[in-house]
Write an enzyme that holds these catalytic residues in place. Structure first.
Site, mmCIF file in Angstrom:
data_model
loop_
_atom_site.group_PDB
_atom_site.id
_atom_site.type_symbol
_atom_site.label_atom_id
_atom_site.label_comp_id
_atom_site.label_asym_id
_atom_site.label_seq_id
_atom_site.Cartn_x
_atom_site.Cartn_y
_atom_site.Cartn_z
ATOM 1 N N ASP A 180 0.890 -1.167 0.000
ATOM 2 C CA ASP A 180 0.000 0.000 0.000
ATOM 3 C C ASP A 180 0.922 1.209 0.000
ATOM 4 O O ASP A 180 1.551 1.525 1.008
ATOM 5 C CB ASP A 180 -0.887 -0.037 1.266
ATOM 6 C CG ASP A 180 -1.711 1.245 1.446
ATOM 7 O OD1 ASP A 180 -1.673 2.118 0.562
ATOM 8 O OD2 ASP A 180 -2.399 1.352 2.496
ATOM 9 N N ASP A 232 -13.336 5.357 2.650
ATOM 10 C CA ASP A 232 -11.932 5.448 3.084
ATOM 11 C C ASP A 232 -11.629 6.869 3.569
ATOM 12 O O ASP A 232 -11.497 7.794 2.771
ATOM 13 C CB ASP A 232 -11.042 5.066 1.882
ATOM 14 C CG ASP A 232 -9.557 5.084 2.228
ATOM 15 O OD1 ASP A 232 -9.183 5.581 3.296
ATOM 16 O OD2 ASP A 232 -8.771 4.609 1.386
ATOM 17 N N LYS A 244 3.000 11.051 -3.636
ATOM 18 C CA LYS A 244 1.916 10.383 -4.370
ATOM 19 C C LYS A 244 1.053 11.405 -5.121
ATOM 20 O O LYS A 244 0.516 11.099 -6.183
ATOM 21 C CB LYS A 244 1.072 9.598 -3.377
ATOM 22 C CG LYS A 244 0.038 8.702 -4.012
ATOM 23 C CD LYS A 244 -0.571 7.795 -2.968
ATOM 24 C CE LYS A 244 -1.678 6.939 -3.517
ATOM 25 N NZ LYS A 244 -2.232 6.063 -2.489
ATOM 26 N N GLU A 270 -7.208 0.613 -4.564
ATOM 27 C CA GLU A 270 -7.276 0.504 -3.096
ATOM 28 C C GLU A 270 -8.614 -0.084 -2.618
ATOM 29 O O GLU A 270 -8.618 -0.977 -1.759
ATOM 30 C CB GLU A 270 -6.992 1.869 -2.461
ATOM 31 C CG GLU A 270 -5.517 2.236 -2.604
ATOM 32 C CD GLU A 270 -5.221 3.714 -2.468
ATOM 33 O OE1 GLU A 270 -6.121 4.478 -2.076
ATOM 34 O OE2 GLU A 270 -4.072 4.108 -2.755
#
Ligand code: AMP
Length: 588
Positions: free
Chosen positions: A9, A170, A71, A148
């Protein structure tokens, strides 16, 4: 033996690496007792590369030599500067991946050459390609990039229960995503996704910080906002209070010697109730619910089409989030897999399947039943004394402790009966009563005298119920042995079977407290002192350019670290963390 493929992850703030061994999913520790690697890289004074916690610590001192949140830049044709050199976002990400690879190799004792890496569902082709390249630079063949939410669904084993539609919600520290996924014969398809890249638990902290600032202003007529050190400490206190409020009806935002006014120390100590806190964060939660509806309509579905809600991200532990989702979508969200680790676990499961192994199951100890008490509340339009108030919901990982606030109903009420039930029915009398006690000798007070009732359930199914008069500390409690197996007929056998299986597997599960967190080896202690020396040196260098108040804070921080150089590691680490936070804050 199947080949080893790791699951990674690669997050904006944190990253994790997991593997499947012996049919079990393991999130690999990056340090003793720690399974989360901060997604930061940096270059140290001596030119060596820093990744993770070390890079986070130096970020405050040397942002020009550190990079975070890479990211957000993946897929851009841009150069990121670090220590005077240009790097592509892929190269920076590769440094994180390489560290995770090294950690995995050291843990397994074998070379690791392949990985499954997760990305957000909304990542474009360019962003996915950049992620793949980052893996390759790190010496990892990226055998698959998965979304994800897909990974989360795998960790929750959702796809094993026939065709279903799930909502993956999330909420992390700084980002929020919601995805609608279709699960069918082991294939997970993301139908729609929506979110906000700048919404998360950090915003909840900010509300508590503002609350404390207002309190200090009203109480002591001081404004601590310009004072970096006090603000950095307040930040920690706010996050700690927020986390407490996930399990308790009240929390105290406390920091001793937070500030000095005219030579007099000011201590922060202000209580906040969960109700007041929930009012503060309600607009954020409402925003996430709007996003849920946008994602649903993007998928061409309605609430009625959703079979389950899966929670991902640390901030989903907030009870208001779970409650609002439950009332909006009419079902209890699933929260049994650790929300910080479930994406990495899902990546590892996918990796194991690709490697030709069996899809393993994520095993967690959960309570198969709901436990609660009764209270006088409105029920079908009338006041009813046996309204069921669940404290520990079924499928909550155990051990667990949850508290709820209640109030006396009459003026001068000196005793309260506490009934303990197991079951789901909103009418407590339709549930199974498993215990009862009376708390007597309450103070003579008007109606509304607060009591806090706590349910603590351990691995052995022992339930302890405690009730405490908030203002006096008067306490009464009972212990109910075998709370989990107090059932009849089939349910008893079923529960026992399930719990037996869980206990059989619990011993082997990694990350249990105490397993590897023993005393730090000598080398670690020495390294800590070397790091302390470097931190002091850096702080002293910053002194020259700091304003008067910041300089004062810096001097205090430096002295606190120096004082602890000859002391225990833990105290030295605390002083170092405070100084590193101050430097981090000064930089921000
Ligand atoms: P993640 O990015 O998934 O690691 O989530 C981190 C966020 O979750 C941070 O804002 C944490 O403060 C928050 N968090 C962690 N534990 C809890 C908790 N028990 N209750 C509320 N928020 C939490």
């Amino acid at each position: 033996m199947t080949e080893i493929i790791v699951g990674i992850d690669l997050g904006t703030t944190n990253s994790e690496v997991a593997i499947v061994r012996g049919g079990r999913v393991e999130v690999i520790p990056v340090a003793p007792g720690v399974r989360i690697l901060p997604s930061l890289v940096g270059v140290a004074d001596d030119g060596s590369l820093l990744v993770g916690e070390a890079a986070r610590n130096q970020y405050a001192l040397h942002p020009e030599r550190s990079v975070r949140s890479i990211k957000r830049r993946m897929g851009e044709y841009t150069a990121v500067q670090m220590a005077g050199k240009d790097y592509s976002p892929q190269e920076i990400s590769a440094m994180i991946l390489r560290r995770l690879r090294d950690i995995a190799e050291a843990h397994i004792g074998e070379p690791v050459g392949k990985a499954v890496i997760t990305v957000p569902a909304y990542f474009s082709d360019a962003q996915r390609q950049a992620t793949r390249e980052a893996g390759e630079i790190a010496g990892l063949e990226v055998v698959r990039i998965i979304n994800e939410p897909t990974a989360a669904a795998l960790a929750y084993e959702s796809c094993h229960s026939g065709a279903r539609k799930a909502l993956v919600y999330d909420l992390g520290g700084g980002t929020f995503d919601v995805s609608v996924v279709n699960l069918e014969s082991d294939v997970v398809e993301v139908l729609a996704s929506h979110g906000n890249n700048h919404l998360g638990g950090d915003d909840f902290d900010q509300k508590l910080i503002t609350f404390a600032i207002d309190h200090l202003k009203a109480q002591h007529d001081i404004d601590i906002r310009p004072h970096a050190q006090a603000m950095a400490r307040l930040q920690h206190a706010a996050e700690a209070a927020k986390i407490t409020l996930s399990d308790e009806p009240y929390a105290t935002l406390a920091e001793e010697y937070l500030f000095e006014k005219d030579g007099v120390p000011i201590h922060l100590s202000v209580e906040i109730s969960r109700d007041d806190y929930e009012e503060m964060i309600e607009p954020y939660v409402a925003e996430t619910l709007e996003a849920v509806h946008v994602a649903l309509s993007g998928a061409g579905l309605t609430v009625a089409d959703i079979n389950e809600i899966l929670l991902v991200g640390g901030a989903t532990r907030t009870p208001l989030v779970q409650r609002r989702l439950e009332s909006e979508l009419g079902m209890q969200p699933r929260a049994e897999v650790d929300p910080d680790l479930c994406v990495a676990m899902g990546a590892a499961i996918q990796a194991a399947v690709i490697a030709g192994g069996q899809a393993p199951t994520v095993l967690v100890d959960v309570t198969p039943y709901t436990f609660g008490t009764s209270a006088l509340e409105y029920f079908n339009g009338d006041m009813y004394p046996y309204c069921y108030v669940p404290l520990i919901r079924k499928n909550t990982p155990i051990p667990v402790s949850k508290s709820e606030g209640f109030c006396t109903v009459f003026d001068g009420q000196r005793q309260v009966d506490i009934n303990v039930y197991q079951g789901e029915d909103p009418d407590a009398l339709n549930n199974i009563q498993i215990g009862r006690f009376t708390i007597e000798g309450l103070r003579d007070a008007p109606a509304g005298n607060p009591l806090i009732t706590t349910f603590s359930l351990d691995h052995n199914g022992i339930l302890q119920v405690t009730s405490r008069e908030k203002n006096t500390g008067l306490v009464h409690s009972i212990t109910i042995d075998n709370a989990i197996s107090r059932f009849t007929g089939d349910k008893l056998g079923e529960a026992r079977h399930r719990i037996d299986a869980l206990f059989r597997d619990q011993d082997g599960e990694e990350g249990r407290p105490g397993a590897s967190v023993g005393a730090a080896p000598i080398d670690d202690s020495r390294r800590l002192r070397v790091e302390a020396g470097a931190l002091i040196e850096k702080a002293e260098r910053l002194l020259a350019s700091a304003g008067t108040e910041d300089a004062e804070d810096l001097v205090n921080g430096i002295e606190a670290v120096k004082d602890q150089l000859g002391g225990p590691d833990a105290s030295l680490k605390t002083a170092m963390d405070a100084l590193a936070d101050l430097l981090y804050y000064l930089d921000a």
